[in-house]
Design a protein around this motif. Structure first.
Motif, PDB file in Angstrom:
ATOM      1  N   THR A   5      22.408 -16.972  22.592  1.00  0.00           N
ATOM      2  CA  THR A   5      21.135 -17.285  21.930  1.00  0.00           C
ATOM      3  C   THR A   5      20.186 -18.030  22.854  1.00  0.00           C
ATOM      4  O   THR A   5      19.012 -17.667  22.975  1.00  0.00           O
ATOM      5  CB  THR A   5      21.394 -18.100  20.648  1.00  0.00           C
ATOM      6  OG1 THR A   5      22.232 -17.322  19.785  1.00  0.00           O
ATOM      7  CG2 THR A   5      20.103 -18.428  19.938  1.00  0.00           C
ATOM      8  N   ARG A   6      20.684 -19.063  23.510  1.00  0.00           N
ATOM      9  CA  ARG A   6      19.831 -19.817  24.433  1.00  0.00           C
ATOM     10  C   ARG A   6      19.327 -18.903  25.556  1.00  0.00           C
ATOM     11  O   ARG A   6      18.152 -18.910  25.902  1.00  0.00           O
ATOM     12  CB  ARG A   6      20.603 -21.003  25.018  1.00  0.00           C
ATOM     13  CG  ARG A   6      19.774 -21.842  25.973  1.00  0.00           C
ATOM     14  CD  ARG A   6      20.587 -23.061  26.471  1.00  0.00           C
ATOM     15  NE  ARG A   6      19.824 -23.800  27.439  1.00  0.00           N
ATOM     16  CZ  ARG A   6      19.767 -23.504  28.743  1.00  0.00           C
ATOM     17  NH1 ARG A   6      20.470 -22.491  29.222  1.00  0.00           N
ATOM     18  NH2 ARG A   6      19.026 -24.235  29.559  1.00  0.00           N
ATOM     19  N   VAL A  36      15.644 -14.221  16.940  1.00  0.00           N
ATOM     20  CA  VAL A  36      16.440 -15.428  16.744  1.00  0.00           C
ATOM     21  C   VAL A  36      15.805 -16.276  15.634  1.00  0.00           C
ATOM     22  O   VAL A  36      14.586 -16.409  15.593  1.00  0.00           O
ATOM     23  CB  VAL A  36      16.492 -16.230  18.073  1.00  0.00           C
ATOM     24  CG1 VAL A  36      17.147 -17.566  17.899  1.00  0.00           C
ATOM     25  CG2 VAL A  36      17.198 -15.416  19.151  1.00  0.00           C
ATOM     26  N   SER A  40      17.448 -22.090  15.558  1.00  0.00           N
ATOM     27  CA  SER A  40      18.107 -21.947  16.854  1.00  0.00           C
ATOM     28  C   SER A  40      17.261 -22.524  17.985  1.00  0.00           C
ATOM     29  O   SER A  40      17.784 -23.116  18.922  1.00  0.00           O
ATOM     30  CB  SER A  40      18.391 -20.475  17.148  1.00  0.00           C
ATOM     31  OG  SER A  40      19.285 -19.956  16.203  1.00  0.00           O
ATOM     32  N   HIS A  43      17.598 -26.195  18.171  1.00  0.00           N
ATOM     33  CA  HIS A  43      18.956 -26.587  18.552  1.00  0.00           C
ATOM     34  C   HIS A  43      19.052 -26.713  20.080  1.00  0.00           C
ATOM     35  O   HIS A  43      19.775 -27.566  20.590  1.00  0.00           O
ATOM     36  CB  HIS A  43      19.970 -25.552  18.035  1.00  0.00           C
ATOM     37  CG  HIS A  43      21.360 -25.796  18.486  1.00  0.00           C
ATOM     38  ND1 HIS A  43      22.144 -26.817  17.971  1.00  0.00           N
ATOM     39  CD2 HIS A  43      22.124 -25.178  19.423  1.00  0.00           C
ATOM     40  CE1 HIS A  43      23.325 -26.801  18.574  1.00  0.00           C
ATOM     41  NE2 HIS A  43      23.333 -25.818  19.447  1.00  0.00           N
TER      42      HIS A  43
END
Length: 192
Positions: A5-6, A36, A40, A43
């Motif tokens: 995700t990052r 996404v 997220s 985060h």
């Protein structure tokens, strides 16, 4: 870059920063393009600025890979290794739609209004110049450059010329300014 995700967010952010710049970058658009959820983003990143700075770090990781590949190729002479780094960069710009260097684009947009970005980008350029200067010093020691040439100055000059050519390449959507600059610089360096 990893597809976690990052990594997805950073990869999407890089493409969007190249196309739109920092001012045109919207977090919602990044999330939508990356597919996404909003939670997220926060985060991994505390703000849009933090996100862009981490995109610069990810970009520099790729730059270091290019430097490692090109400058580490001892089958080439030192000057040819330096030129090879810029040729690899040119090829990457070509594959990304001839949008040029993220550092140069963000530097032009933000250096006058954000000390954080000014320092970050200048720090990135200093690292690149340092690695190129080391290779140019090797070229000087091998007689490829005149003994009185200052490798640090030559590396700064090369990067300055490259960034100007990258801007013209972006404006023209053509790599010709990059090729012409490399031909001119390396011809002049060898004959100086």
């Amino acid at each position: 870059m990893p597809r976690d995700t990052r990594g997805q967010l950073l990869e999407t952010g890089l493409a969007m920063l190249l196309r739109q710049g920092y001012s045109g970058l919207g977090i919602q658009a990044v999330l939508r393009e990356a597919g996404v959820p909003k939670g997220s983003f926060y985060h991994f990143f505390s703000s849009k600025e933090d996100f862009a700075l981490q995109v610069v770090d990810a970009y520099m990781a790729e730059v270091h890979k290019g430097l490692d590949v090109a400058l580490g190729d001892t089958a080439l002479s030192p000057l040819d290794r330096v030129r090879r780094f810029f040729e690899l960069s040119r090829d990457k710009y070509e594959s990304e739609g001839r949008l040029g260097c993220l550092l140069g684009g963000l530097g032009q947009e933000l250096a006058g209004i954000s000390e954080t970005f000014q320092g970050k980008i200048e720090g990135c350029f200093a690292v690149i110049v340092g690695r190129i200067a080391d290779c140019l010093e090797e070229a000087r020691q091998q007689g490829q450059l005149p003994a009185d040439n200052d490798p640090q100055h030559m590396a700064n000059l090369l990067l300055n010329c490259w960034e100007g050519a990258a801007l013209r390449s972006r404006l023209w959507r053509d790599t010709a300014p990059l090729d012409a600059m490399l031909d001119f610089y390396f011809s002049a360096a060898r004959s100086a």
